[in-house]
Design an enzyme around this catalytic site. Structure first.
Site, PDB file in Angstrom:
ATOM      1  N   PRO A  37      28.461  60.846  46.549  1.00 38.54           N
ATOM      2  CA  PRO A  37      29.059  60.641  47.676  1.00 38.54           C
ATOM      3  C   PRO A  37      30.310  61.590  48.038  1.00 38.54           C
ATOM      4  CG  PRO A  37      29.775  59.080  46.013  1.00 38.54           C
ATOM      5  CD  PRO A  37      28.863  59.903  45.194  1.00 38.54           C
ATOM      6  N   GLU A  72      30.830  57.243  36.582  1.00 39.33           N
ATOM      7  CA  GLU A  72      31.475  57.815  37.546  1.00 39.33           C
ATOM      8  C   GLU A  72      31.000  59.292  37.762  1.00 39.33           C
ATOM      9  OE1 GLU A  72      34.127  56.215  38.877  1.00 39.33           O
ATOM     10  OE2 GLU A  72      33.482  54.477  37.719  1.00 39.33           O
ATOM     11  N   ARG A 118       8.511  65.902  53.761  1.00 36.83           N
ATOM     12  CA  ARG A 118       7.804  65.954  54.902  1.00 36.83           C
ATOM     13  C   ARG A 118       7.827  67.071  55.968  1.00 36.83           C
ATOM     14  NH1 ARG A 118      10.266  63.818  59.470  1.00 36.83           N
ATOM     15  NH2 ARG A 118       8.589  62.780  60.256  1.00 36.83           N
ATOM     16  N   ASP A 174      10.964  64.406  66.272  1.00 41.33           N
ATOM     17  CA  ASP A 174      11.928  63.432  65.608  1.00 41.33           C
ATOM     18  C   ASP A 174      13.482  63.592  65.935  1.00 41.33           C
ATOM     19  OD1 ASP A 174      10.146  62.472  64.048  1.00 41.33           O
ATOM     20  OD2 ASP A 174      10.354  63.938  62.203  1.00 41.33           O
TER      21      ASP A 174
HETATM   22  N1  SAM Z   1      32.909  57.755  41.260  1.00 43.76           N
HETATM   23  C1  SAM Z   1      32.020  58.229  42.245  1.00 43.76           C
HETATM   24  C2  SAM Z   1      32.915  58.619  43.627  1.00 43.76           C
HETATM   25  O1  SAM Z   1      33.491  57.770  43.928  1.00 43.76           O
HETATM   26  O2  SAM Z   1      32.648  59.619  44.191  1.00 43.76           O
HETATM   27  C3  SAM Z   1      30.733  57.599  42.476  1.00 43.76           C
HETATM   28  C4  SAM Z   1      30.134  57.394  41.419  1.00 43.76           C
HETATM   29  S1  SAM Z   1      28.598  56.570  42.053  1.00 43.76           S
HETATM   30  C5  SAM Z   1      28.787  54.880  41.192  1.00 43.76           C
HETATM   31  C6  SAM Z   1      27.152  57.079  40.754  1.00 43.76           C
HETATM   32  C7  SAM Z   1      26.326  58.091  41.238  1.00 43.76           C
HETATM   33  O3  SAM Z   1      25.528  57.654  42.433  1.00 43.76           O
HETATM   34  C8  SAM Z   1      26.866  59.488  41.630  1.00 43.76           C
HETATM   35  O4  SAM Z   1      27.142  60.361  40.521  1.00 43.76           O
HETATM   36  C9  SAM Z   1      25.832  60.036  42.297  1.00 43.76           C
HETATM   37  O5  SAM Z   1      24.745  60.560  41.702  1.00 43.76           O
HETATM   38  C10 SAM Z   1      25.474  58.472  43.186  1.00 43.76           C
HETATM   39  N2  SAM Z   1      25.588  58.411  44.409  1.00 43.76           N
HETATM   40  C11 SAM Z   1      26.469  57.427  44.800  1.00 43.76           C
HETATM   41  N3  SAM Z   1      26.729  57.311  46.321  1.00 43.76           N
HETATM   42  C12 SAM Z   1      25.826  58.232  46.671  1.00 43.76           C
HETATM   43  C13 SAM Z   1      25.855  58.898  47.800  1.00 43.76           C
HETATM   44  N4  SAM Z   1      26.544  58.254  48.980  1.00 43.76           N
HETATM   45  N5  SAM Z   1      25.077  60.033  48.172  1.00 43.76           N
HETATM   46  C14 SAM Z   1      24.592  60.652  47.050  1.00 43.76           C
HETATM   47  N6  SAM Z   1      24.596  60.287  45.911  1.00 43.76           N
HETATM   48  C15 SAM Z   1      25.447  59.041  45.660  1.00 43.76           C
END
Ligand code: SAM
Length: 248
Positions: free
Chosen positions: A101, A128, A173, A188
């Site tokens: 994220p 995390e 795709r 698209d």
């Molecule tokens: N503590 C992190 C933060 O607040 O940025 C969030 C960790 S999340 C619970 C666990 C994993 O989910 C991340 O390491 C990533 O691989 C994935 N993930 C969660 N949200 C995501 C998003 N919006 N985009 C891409 N990957 C995501």
């Protein structure tokens, strides 16, 4: 293109055997490998996480199994021309994609760029996230094509697998030959060119009347110029309504 995905839940990626991506794999347009991170752990419990330095809640994924997994994946194909031989001068280098994220936004334009990459390796985090030194290390490695940390949206998922499904489908795709009708990509939402900052307008099929709702007459007029103008107008109207930020 070769795509490798590393996860502690490899079964989560099973849907990639279905539908469009599955067909691209069957047709030999994509060479897909899914790897279990836990098989690179060495203790009895196959541990891949540990407590965070500095304290705080949750666990962090250890760089140790990640390093072993990524080295083994990259080393398994030294110099192999996995994209059909278009690369010159040595081996193909993998691009490490880390869904998070806190990454840059994953957009149609990024998907378009990556559809030209010979090799993507996706690292699915959990807990995390992954120890940041993994990103630092592979960003500095000359045998890798770099690291891109990408977010699929402004929300937090439990793991990177759902994001990997999104990324792989959006990229695959766009690989030439994957979609039956390549022209459909150009129309698209977000497509490069005139749709780059637009959403696609409404679409209809038969019957012409359904539950008292008629298909707009213009679409049955056979007048291609007027239909194109109507579609452009609808695309702008929909973008204004749902995503005014795109219009600036
Ligand atoms: N503590 C992190 C933060 O607040 O940025 C969030 C960790 S999340 C619970 C666990 C994993 O989910 C991340 O390491 C990533 O691989 C994935 N993930 C969660 N949200 C995501 C998003 N919006 N985009 C891409 N990957 C995501």
């Amino acid at each position: 293109m070769r795509i490798d995905i590393v996860s502690i839940f490899p079964e989560y990626l099973d849907p990639l055997r279905l539908s469009l991506v599955g067909k691209a794999v069957d047709a030999g347009l994509v060479n897909l490998g899914v790897h279990d991170l836990r098989s690179f752990a060495h203790d009895r419990h196959r541990t891949v996480d540990d407590t965070p330095y500095g304290g705080g809640p949750g666990m962090v994924m250890s760089p140790v199994p990640w390093g072993e997994a990524l080295d083994q994946i990259a080393g398994a194909h030294p110099g192999e021309r996995i994209d059909g031989g278009t690369m010159t001068g040595g081996g193909v280098r993998p691009l490490l994609v880390v869904p998070t994220p806190s990454g840059e936004r994953f957009t149609q334009s990024v998907a378009q760029q990556w559809s030209d990459e010979p090799w993507l390796v996706l690292a699915c985090g959990r807990y995390e996230g992954i120890d940041t030194r993994v990103i630092e290390h592979y960003a500095g490695r000359s045998d890798w094509a770099g690291v891109r940390e990408v977010s699929v949206g402004d929300y937090v998922l439990a793991g990177g697998e759902a994001a990997a499904l999104v990324i792989v489908e959006a990229v695959v795709r766009l690989i030439p030959g994957v979609l039956g009708n390549a022209a459909s990509v150009a129309d698209d939402s977000f497509a490069a060119g005139s749709m780059e900052r637009l959403l696609e307008g409404p679409v209809y099929t038969k019957p012409a009347e359904w539950r008292g709702i008629d298909v707009p007459e213009i679409l049955m007029s056979g007048h291609h110029g007027r239909i194109a103008a109507w579609r452009a107008e609808q695309a702008h109207a929909r973008t204004r309504e749902h995503r005014p930020d795109l219009l600036g």
